[in-house]
Enzyme design. Sequence first.
Site, short mmCIF file in Angstrom:
data_model
loop_
_atom_site.label_atom_id
_atom_site.label_comp_id
_atom_site.label_asym_id
_atom_site.label_seq_id
_atom_site.Cartn_x
_atom_site.Cartn_y
_atom_site.Cartn_z
N TYR A 101 0.86 -1.19 0.00
CA TYR A 101 0.00 0.00 0.00
C TYR A 101 0.89 1.23 0.00
O TYR A 101 1.87 1.29 0.74
CB TYR A 101 -0.89 0.01 1.26
CG TYR A 101 -1.64 1.31 1.44
CD1 TYR A 101 -2.96 1.44 1.01
CD2 TYR A 101 -1.03 2.43 2.02
CE1 TYR A 101 -3.64 2.63 1.15
CE2 TYR A 101 -1.70 3.63 2.15
CZ TYR A 101 -3.01 3.72 1.72
OH TYR A 101 -3.68 4.91 1.85
N GLU A 189 -3.39 7.48 -4.09
CA GLU A 189 -3.32 6.23 -3.32
C GLU A 189 -3.20 5.05 -4.29
O GLU A 189 -3.92 5.00 -5.28
CB GLU A 189 -4.58 6.08 -2.47
CG GLU A 189 -4.57 4.87 -1.56
CD GLU A 189 -5.89 4.70 -0.80
OE1 GLU A 189 -5.88 4.83 0.43
OE2 GLU A 189 -6.91 4.44 -1.45
#
Length: 387
Positions: A101, A189
Site C-alpha cells: 500500500y 493512493e
Amino acid sequence: MDLFEHQGKELFARYGLPVPVGEAAFSADEAVAAAQRLGLPVVVKAQVHTGGRGKAGGVKLAADIDEVRRHAEGILGLDISGHTVRRLWIEQASDIAEEYYASFTLDRSARQHLGMLSAEGGVEIEAVAARAPEAIARIHIDPVDGLSAEQCRHWVRAARIPGAAADSVADVLAALYRVYVDADADLVEVNPLIVTSGGEVVLLDSKVTLDANSTFRHHDYAAYDATQTRDEREQAAHAKGLQYVGLDGSVGVIANGAGLAMSTVDVVNQVGGRPANFLDIGGGANAEVMAGALEVINNDPAVRAILINIFGGITRGEEIAVGIVEATGRVDIDSPIVIRLDGTNAAEGRELLEPHLSDALMMEPTMLDAARRAVDLAGAGDGAGRS
Ligand code: GDP
Ligand code: MN
C-alpha cells in the site's frame, strides 16, 4: 475532483510509472473488442468514484472471451456503494506475488504532506491501521524540501518492504510524489502496489483526488470535470455555480458562507432533524442567487422545509431581505421557509420581511429557534404527500 482508476493510471503512465496496459469500455461488446486487442487473460474492472470494488464484485478476472462478456454484462449497471457502473476498464491481468500500500495526502494539521507505506496492501488501509498500526510507515514531507531518494530508501526499510523489491519501490515512491505535487492532487493512493511473480513492481490500482482550485493551471482537467458523477441535484446546483452538496434528509439548508452553512447542517442535526443538503450562497445574497438556490432545493422531492440562515457581513440585511422576497416571488416554493436573519442591518432586513410573513414564510430570532421550527415543519409534513 475524483479521477476514475484508469484516468489515474493514465496520469501515472505519463510519469513513466509502471501500470498494466488497458482500455476503457462502455459496453460488453467494447469490453470483448478490448480484450481481443489486449490479449487474455484480462481483468474487467468497474470504474466508479468509490473504493471496495473488488469486494462488491466489480473486479473480475477473465480467462477467455466468453468470461469477458459475462463479467462485463454483470458489472455494467452494478450498484457499488450508491454508484452505478457505466464504464469499465479492461486491462492485461497481472500475476501477483506481493501486495503493498502506498499513498500521499495532505496533513493539514502538520502543514506537511503525509506519505503512508505498508507491506500489508490489498486490504483496506483503515483495517490495517486498526489491527496493526505499526505496519504502516508514515513520513512527513516538507513541501519546500520535497522527498529525496535517501528518504525514500529509509521509508521503504521502515515499512519492511522485502529487499528484492526495495529499490524499485523506492523509485516508484519518488515518481509518485512528483505526480502528487505536479498534478496538484489532494490524494494519490495505490492499493495494491504489487510485485509480480517476475519481480516487477506495478501500480495495480489508483485513487486520485485533484484539487479543483488548481484547474486554472491544468487545462486538461476540464475533461476530468466532465466525467464527475454528481447526483441530479448537485448537477443542477453546479450549473448555477452554487456550492452545493446533496445529503439525504428533509430540511433544505441555505446559508451564506461555508462555515455558517456547515454550522447550520450541524444545528439541524443537533435538534433532531436531517439536512437535505449543504448550500453556501456565498457573500452576496442577491435575488438572483437566492432564487437559484431556492429552485435547486425546491426540486429535491425529499425536502419538506427550508431553513435560510443568513448572517449579514459586508452584505447588508435589507439587501438580503429584498433578495429573499424577490426570489420567493419568482420561484413557486412547495415547502415552508424559515428565515433567520442576523448581522449587519438585521433590524432593517427583518422589517422588510415582516409584511411578507405567512404560514409559508416564517422568521425566527436565532439560529437554534429557526432550526427547531424548520425541523418541526419537516416532521409535520411527513406523509402530507408533497409532490
Ligand atoms: P478495489 O477493490 O476497488 O480497491 O479494486 P482493486 O483495483 O484494488 O482490485 C481489487 C483486488 O483485485 C486487488 O487487491 C487484487 O487482489 C485483485 N486484482 C486486481 N487486478 C488483478 C490482476 O490483474 N490479477 C490478479 N490476480 N488480481 C487482481
Ligand atoms: Mn484497491
